[in-house]
Design an enzyme around this catalytic site. Structure first.
Site: not given
Ligand code: CKP
Ligand code: MG
Length: 312
Positions: A33-34, A167, A224, A226, A229, A254, A257, A293
């Site tokens: 869960g995030a 989502r 974000k 990825g 950076g 995850g 998060d 996660d």
């Protein structure tokens, strides 16, 4: 309390073999869960965190609460719903690189949360409220609860941090985008990813995503990027922070998060923005190297060792 959050945590069943789910016989069962991913990341670094939620009065609910509590997150505000079941989801691993997920969370216990679930919670000693776009997309009553909590936080001057965590399977097709934009406008710090920028504002350019969020009313934005950076911007400063290199990516789910946990941890430790974003990038990189996660979320010592080794 350092960080308070609210959201749904489910049990994730992952098949041990690749291919169509109909042929999968053996599964691992992990919690996912995030919001709890982030709270657990923070708790592992020594911060005080609390989680608001509902689970079913069932075995999966018991598994989730004991795991989250076991990681050091306060679960006083988690209710066991006698009428609705704990949500779960399944992963289908198409091949080593790609996978799909299937939610079984409609009408779940967490989706039954209402403003009453937060009515008696005192947030006056809370430093940060962390929310994601998943929770208001669970149901109309969850949406109302999120706005009630946001207003409560604003009144008590709690800093609101928001990860849009789009989502598409959950967001309302007609007003989902407007809903996320409304929350962005009420947040002090927003943490979108590039694909979320694309979905919300039709751009993957970090500075533009940040500008759109700030025009809606967000105080600060960290985009974000990825393996590139992250880009950060607030009223006084902006800049890029490079990513930490990782030898391989085992499971990227995850990572966002973990990133949020790193940023919040840095801000709680009163680091300069650039250094807090660096900690966020390091956490994200560590999470990607481990299956699951929460399993890759580091201890303080592991994080320090990773950041000191020349990975950036
Ligand atoms: O955006 P992330 O990959 O960091 O989030 C993953 C989580 O809460 C995962 O744990 C899952 O349970 C969820 O997002 C979700 O509801 O999709
Ligand atoms: Mg995310």
């Amino acid at each position: 309390m350092d960080v308070l959050s609210v959201g749904e945590t489910m049990v994730l069943f992952s098949p041990k073999t690749n291919g169509q789910l109909r042929y999968a016989n053996d599964f691992s069962a992990r919690i996912a869960g995030a919001e709890t991913n982030t709270l657990i990341g923070l708790a592992k670094l020594g911060h005080k965190t609390s989680w608001i939620s509902r689970v079913g009065n069932d075995e999966l609910g018991a598994k989730i609460v004991s795991a989250v509590r076991g990681e050091g997150v306060d679960t006083t505000h988690v209710k066991h719903d006698k009428e609705a079941a704990t949500g779960l989801f399944l992963k289908e691993k198409t091949n080593a690189q790609t996978s799909s997920i299937f939610y079984y969370r409609k009408d779940s216990a967490a989706s039954k949360m209402t403003s009453e679930d937060i009515e008696n919670i005192d947030v006056s000693d809370t430093k940060y409220l962390y929310i994601t776009g998943i929770t208001p997309a669970l149901s109309k009553s969850c949406e109302e609860m999120i706005f009630a909590l946001l207003h409560k936080a604003k009144k008590e001057k709690v800093t609101v941090v928001f990860d849009p965590n789009i989502r598409k399977k959950l967001l309302d097709k007609n007003n989902g985008v407007e809903l996320i934009k409304k929350i962005i406008g009420l947040s002090d710090i927003v943490l979108p990813g590039k694909s979320e920028g694309d979905f919300l504002f039709d751009t993957t350019d970090a500075a533009e995503i940040s500008k759109y969020c700030r025009n809606l009313g967000a105080g600060a934005v960290v985009v974000k990027l990825g393996e590139k950076g992250a880009y950060y911007e607030n009223k006084d400063q902006n800049g890029f922070v490079g990513a930490y290199s990782v030898p391989y990516v085992m499971d990227p789910v995850g990572a966002g998060d973990g990133f949020a946990a790193g940023l919040l941890s840095g801000l709680l430790d009163e680091l300069a923005w650039k250094d807090a974003v660096k900690r966020a990038c390091a956490m994200g990189a560590l999470v990607t190297q481990v299956d699951g996660d929460i399993e890759g979320l580091p201890t303080q010592d592991q994080l320090q060792a990773f950041m000191e080794s020349d990975n950036q």
